[in-house]
Design a protein around this motif. Structure first.
Motif, mmCIF file in Angstrom:
data_model
loop_
_atom_site.group_PDB
_atom_site.id
_atom_site.type_symbol
_atom_site.label_atom_id
_atom_site.label_comp_id
_atom_site.label_asym_id
_atom_site.label_seq_id
_atom_site.Cartn_x
_atom_site.Cartn_y
_atom_site.Cartn_z
ATOM 1 N N GLY A 164 1.475 -1.852 -11.247
ATOM 2 C CA GLY A 164 2.321 -2.165 -10.091
ATOM 3 C C GLY A 164 3.488 -3.070 -10.414
ATOM 4 O O GLY A 164 4.072 -3.682 -9.512
ATOM 5 N N GLY A 197 -3.881 -5.456 -8.962
ATOM 6 C CA GLY A 197 -3.131 -5.806 -7.759
ATOM 7 C C GLY A 197 -2.957 -7.302 -7.566
ATOM 8 O O GLY A 197 -2.528 -7.757 -6.509
ATOM 9 N N LYS A 216 0.856 -1.195 0.000
ATOM 10 C CA LYS A 216 0.000 0.000 0.000
ATOM 11 C C LYS A 216 0.881 1.230 0.000
ATOM 12 O O LYS A 216 1.914 1.258 0.659
ATOM 13 N N THR A 249 -4.053 0.957 -2.382
ATOM 14 C CA THR A 249 -3.540 -0.410 -2.444
ATOM 15 C C THR A 249 -3.080 -0.691 -3.868
ATOM 16 O O THR A 249 -3.884 -0.697 -4.794
ATOM 17 N N VAL A 250 -1.793 -0.886 -4.031
ATOM 18 C CA VAL A 250 -1.257 -1.128 -5.366
ATOM 19 C C VAL A 250 -1.174 -2.631 -5.630
ATOM 20 O O VAL A 250 -1.601 -3.126 -6.670
ATOM 21 N N LEU A 251 -0.628 -3.345 -4.668
ATOM 22 C CA LEU A 251 -0.545 -4.802 -4.801
ATOM 23 C C LEU A 251 -1.432 -5.434 -3.733
ATOM 24 O O LEU A 251 -1.333 -5.106 -2.552
ATOM 25 N N LYS A 252 -2.317 -6.337 -4.175
ATOM 26 C CA LYS A 252 -3.257 -6.942 -3.226
ATOM 27 C C LYS A 252 -2.735 -8.285 -2.756
ATOM 28 O O LYS A 252 -2.574 -8.527 -1.567
#
Ligand SMILES: Nc1ncnc2c1ncn2[C@@H]1O[C@H](COP(=O)(O)OP(=O)(O)OP(=O)(O)O)[C@@H](O)[C@H]1O
Ligand SMILES: [Mg+2]
Lengths: 406, 240
Positions: free
Chosen positions: B43, B209, B14, B19-22
Motif C-alpha cells: 500500500g 496496512g 479501503k 482494506t489496504v491501509l488500516k
C-alpha cells in the motif's frame, strides 16, 4: 493559460499522429467520392419500364431513350406482378388523358431516370402531335388554296352564274376541312399537359438522394471521428497515467476539459471545411446557404461529440472497449438522423430521435445547404445542441472528480 | 521545533471490501528524507495517492503543509513522480518538461532554466529533443523524475524513482536528493532497493496496512539486531 497549454499539447500530439490525421481527412473524402460515384453510375444502369394502355408513339419515344427499355402490358395487374418480380422498375399507365406512374423506388436513381425519360417522351410526343397538326392544317390550307384557285379557274372559264352552288359547296367543304384541322391542333395543345400522378412502392419522392444525405453524412463524419479520437485520447491519458499526473498539478479540472474542447474544435473546423470544399468542388453539390454557417453548426456538433467521447471513455478500460461504443452510440445516430425518413416510423421510434444530436445538426445543415436558410433561423436546433454541450461538459468536469477530489 | 510537512493521522483506505491501509501514522519534517518500504502490494503507492488527494481516505486525515488534503492549490508546491512514467510519447523530452512545467505554474521566464536544470540532474540534456517514444526505459524513468524536480518544489513525493536506472546515475540522483534536503526541502520516497533505504533519514516500514516501524536506519538495525535494512525488512516480514 493552462487551458491553452493543454490545447497546444493535444494539437501537437494530434498533428504528429499522421495516420490518424489522414484518416480524419482522407476517409470522409474517400467515402463521399465513392458514394457519389456509386450514385452517379447507377443512373446509367438500364431501367425497365412497363406501360399499360399507352399510345404507340409514347412507347416508341420512351424505348428510343438511352438506358430505357419498354415492355407493354395489357392490364395493370400484369404490370404490377412484373414490378413485384423486379422485372420492371416502374409502371406507366394511361388513364384517359392522364398518366399514373408507379415506381418501385428501391433505387432512387432509377426512379429519377424513369421520371426524366417519361417527361422527355411526353414532351417529344406532344411536339410531334403539334407538328403533325400543323402539317395537317398547312395541307388543309394548301388544299383550300388549290380549291380556291380551281374555283377561280372554273369561274373564269365558264364565266356563268349557273355553277355558283357548286362553288359554294366546294368552299364549304374546304372550310370544314380547316375546322377539323383546327380542332386537332387545339386537342393536341390540351394533351400537352396531362395530369401525372406519381406512386411509390417504397419511400417517397425524397428518398435517398445523395444531396439529401450529404448534410447528415457530413455531420456523421465529424461526429464519428471526433467522438472516437477524443475518446481514445482521453482513455490513453488515463491508462498511461498522464491524467493522474496532470491532476497532481494545480490544474483545474475544467481547464483539462476546455483544453480538449479547443483543440478538437479547431480540428473539427478544419475537417468540416475540407469536407465542404470537397463536396462543393469535387462532387459539385450545390450549397445554397452560407458555408460559414455550415462550419459553425458542425463545430457545435463536434464539441458535443467530443464531450460525448470524453464522457464515455471513462466507462472504457481499453481502446477495444471504446470501439464497442460505436455500434451502441454512433450507428444508432445515423438511423435517427433523418437519412431514413422519420415520418414513416412509429411514434415512439420518432421520439427517440429527439435525443440524437446528429438529428439537430442534420436538420440545420440540410436547411442551410438545400434551402439556403439563415443560421439565425436555426435557433431551435442550435439551442438543443448547446444544451447537449453544456450538460455533457458539466458531467465531464464533475466526472474528473473520480481522479482527483478537488 | 521542526515543522511537519506531511502529517498522516490514523489514515485508512479501503478498495471495495479490501482494506489496504488500516491505521497509518506518519510525519515528514522539513528538511528530511523519509523512505517508505514494504512488500509489493503493501500500500505504499496508496499512501502517496491519499496524501495527494487523488484517492479519498476512508478514515483519518492527511495534512500537507498544515492543510487538509485534498487541496488543489497546494499541488503546485509538490513535485510528484508516479510509479508509472506518465509521459506523452508523441512529444519530445523537452516538450514534456515544458508542458508539465506550465501545468505546475512555472513562469515563462524561468521555464528554460528550470528545464535545463532538471534535465542536467538526470543526465538527459543531450536527448531532450528526441521523441519520448524513442527513449529507453531508464531514460523515460529519468525524464519522469526530471518532471518532478521542476520548479524546486518544497516537497518531493517519489514513487520508486530509481527503477531501471544504472548505478552511476543512481548515485548522482541521490547526491541531488541530498542537496535538496540540505536546502531545507523534504522528500518522501518509496523504494525496493534496500541500499537506498540506508541513505534516508528515517525509514517507515509498511506492513499489513500499518507502519510497523518508523525510525532512523541505525536505530531500526539496532532494534531488530541485524546489520542491514534488508535484514530488517526480511525479519519484519517474517521470512527466515
Ligand atoms: N484503484 C484501485 N482499486 C482497487 N484496488 C487497488 C487500487 N489501487 C491499489 N489497489 C490495491 O491496493 C493494494 C496496494 O496497492 P499499492 O499500489 O499501494 O501497493 P504498493 O505498496 O505500491 O506495491 P508496489 O511495491 O508493488 O508498488 C494492492 O493490493 C492493490 O491491489
Ligand atoms: Mg507502488
Amino acid at each position: 493559460m493552462r487551458t491553452i497549454g493543454i490545447m497546444n499539447r493535444v494539437l501537437k500530439e494530434l498533428f504528429r499522429d499522421k495516420r490518424t490525421l489522414a484518416l480524419m481527412f482522407v476517409a470522409p473524402i474517400l467515402v463521399m467520392l465513392l458514394m457519389s460515384v456509386i450514385f452517379n453510375t447507377n443512373s446509367t444502369t438500364n431501367v425497365n419500364v412497363g406501360t399499360v394502355a399507352v399510345t404507340q408513339k409514347l412507347n416508341k419515344e420512351m424505348g428510343g431513350i438511352k438506358h430505357v427499355d419498354v415492355k407493354t402490358y395489357d392490364t395493370k395487374a400484369d404490370a404490377k406482378q412484373a414490378l413485384q418480380d423486379e422485372k420492371i422498375d416502374a409502371i406507366i399507365k394511361k388513364n384517359g388523358n392522364n398518366y399514373d406512374l408507379t415506381y418501385a423506388n428501391t433505387d432512387s436513381s432509377k426512379t429519377a431516370v424513369v421520371k426524366m425519360a417519361f417527361k422527355n417522351a411526353v414532351t417529344a410526343t406532344s411536339i410531334d402531335q403539334l407538328k403533325s397538326a400543323l402539317k395537317k392544317s398547312t395541307t388543309g390550307m394548301a388544299k383550300l388554296q388549290a380549291q380556291l384557285q380551281a374555283m377561280q379557274k372554273q369561274q373564269a372559264a365558264m364565266s356563268a352564274s349557273t355553277q355558283t352552288t357548286g362553288a359554294t359547296a366546294a368552299a364549304k367543304k374546304a372550310a370544314s376541312t380547316k375546322s377539323t384541322s383546327t380542332t386537332t391542333a387545339t386537342k393536341s395543345t390540351s394533351q400537352k399537359t396531362p395530369k401525372i400522378t406519381n406512386h411509390y412502392v417504397y419511400g417517397d419522392k425524397n428518398t435517398g438522394y445523395f444531396a439529401k444525405m450529404l448534410p447528415i453524412l457530413m455531420g456523421f463524419f465529424v461526429f464519428f471521428f471526433v467522438f472516437l479520437i477524443s475518446g481514445m485520447a482521453l482513455l490513453k491519458e488515463r491508462t498511461t497515467g498522464t491524467l493522474d499526473r496532470l491532476l497532481a498539478t494545480p490544474v483545474k479540472r475544467s481547464s483539462i476539459v476546455f483544453g480538449y474542447m479547443l483543440s478538437y474544435g479547431i480540428l473539427a473546423v478544419i475537417q468540416t471545411i475540407v469536407i465542404v470544399l470537397v463536396t462543393v468542388w469535387l462532387l459539385g453539390i450545390e450549397v445554397v446557404g452560407n458555408m460559414a454557417s455550415v462550419v459553425v453548426i458542425n463545430l457545435l456538433l463536434a464539441l458535443v461529440a467530443l464531450a460525448f467521447g470524453i464522457l464515455l471513455s471513462t466507462f472504457a478500460n481499453s481502446e477495444f472497449q471504446m470501439m464497442q461504443f460505436i455500434p451502441l452510440v454512433v450507428i444508432p445516430q445515423v438511423f435517427f438522423s433523418g437519412i431514413i425518413p422519420l415520418d414513416s416510423m412509429a411514434d415512439w421510434v420518432k421520439d427517440i430521435s429527439y435525443i440524437i444530436p446528429l438529428k439537430y445538426s442534420g436538420d440545420a445543415v440540410s436547411d442551410i445547404i438545400m434551402r439556403g436558410t439563415s443560421i439565425f433561423s436555426e435557433g431551435w436546433n442550435i439551442l438543443v445542441l448547446l444544451v447537449f454541450l453544456v450538460v455533457l461538459t458539466i458531467l465531464n468536469v464533475v466526472g474528473l472528480r473520480r481522479y482527483r477530489k478537488v | 521545533m521542526t515543522q511537519a510537512i506531511i502529517e498522516l493521522n490514523h489514515l485508512a483506505k479501503k478498495f471495495g471490501n479490501q482494506t489496504v491501509l488500516k491505521d497509518i501514522n506518519l510525519t515528514l519534517n522539513k528538511g528530511e528524507i523519509i523512505g517508505l518500504i514494504g512488500p509489493s502490494g503493501a500500500g505504499k503507492s496508496t499512501v502517496i495517492k491519499v496524501a495527494l488527494g487523488m484517492e479519498v481516505a476512508s478514515g483519518g486525515s492527511a495534512k500537507v503543509f498544515d492543510t487538509v488534503m485534498p487541496n488543489r492549490q497546494l499541488l503546485g508546491r509538490i513535485g510528484y513522480m508516479a510509479q508509472t512514467d506518465a509521459l506523452y510519447e508523441a512529444l519530445s523530452g523537452r516538450e514534456n518538461l515544458k508542458f508539465y512545467g506550465l501545468m505546475k505554474g512555472i513562469a515563462k521566464a524561468d521555464m528554460a532554466k528550470e528545464v535545463a536544470h532538471a534535465a542536467q540532474v538526470v543526465d538527459l540534456t543531450d536527448d531532450l529533443d528526441k521523441r519520448v517514444a524513442g527513449y529507453s526505459g531508464g531514460m523515460m524513468r529519468r525524464l519522469s523524475l526530471a518532471i518532478a524536480l521542476l520548479g524546486n518544489p518544497e516537497l518531493l513525493i517519489l514513487d520508486e524513482p530509481t527503477v531501471g536506472i544504472d548505478p552511476a546515475l543512481r548515485r548522482q540522483i541521490w547526491a541531488e536528493l541530498g542537496s535538496i534536503r540540505d536546502e531545507g526541502r523534504s522528500i518522501l520516497i518509496t523504494t525496493h532497493v534496500m541500499d537506498e533505504a540506508e541513505l534516508v533519514d528515517r525509514v517507515a516500514l509498511l506492513l499489513g496496512g500499518e507502519v510497523m516501524a518508523f525510525d532512523t536506519p541505525v536505530a531500526l538495525k539496532q532494534q531488530y539486531g541485524v546489520d542491514t535494512i534488508e535484514d530488517v525488512f526480511l525479519k519484519a516480514e517474517g521470512v527466515e
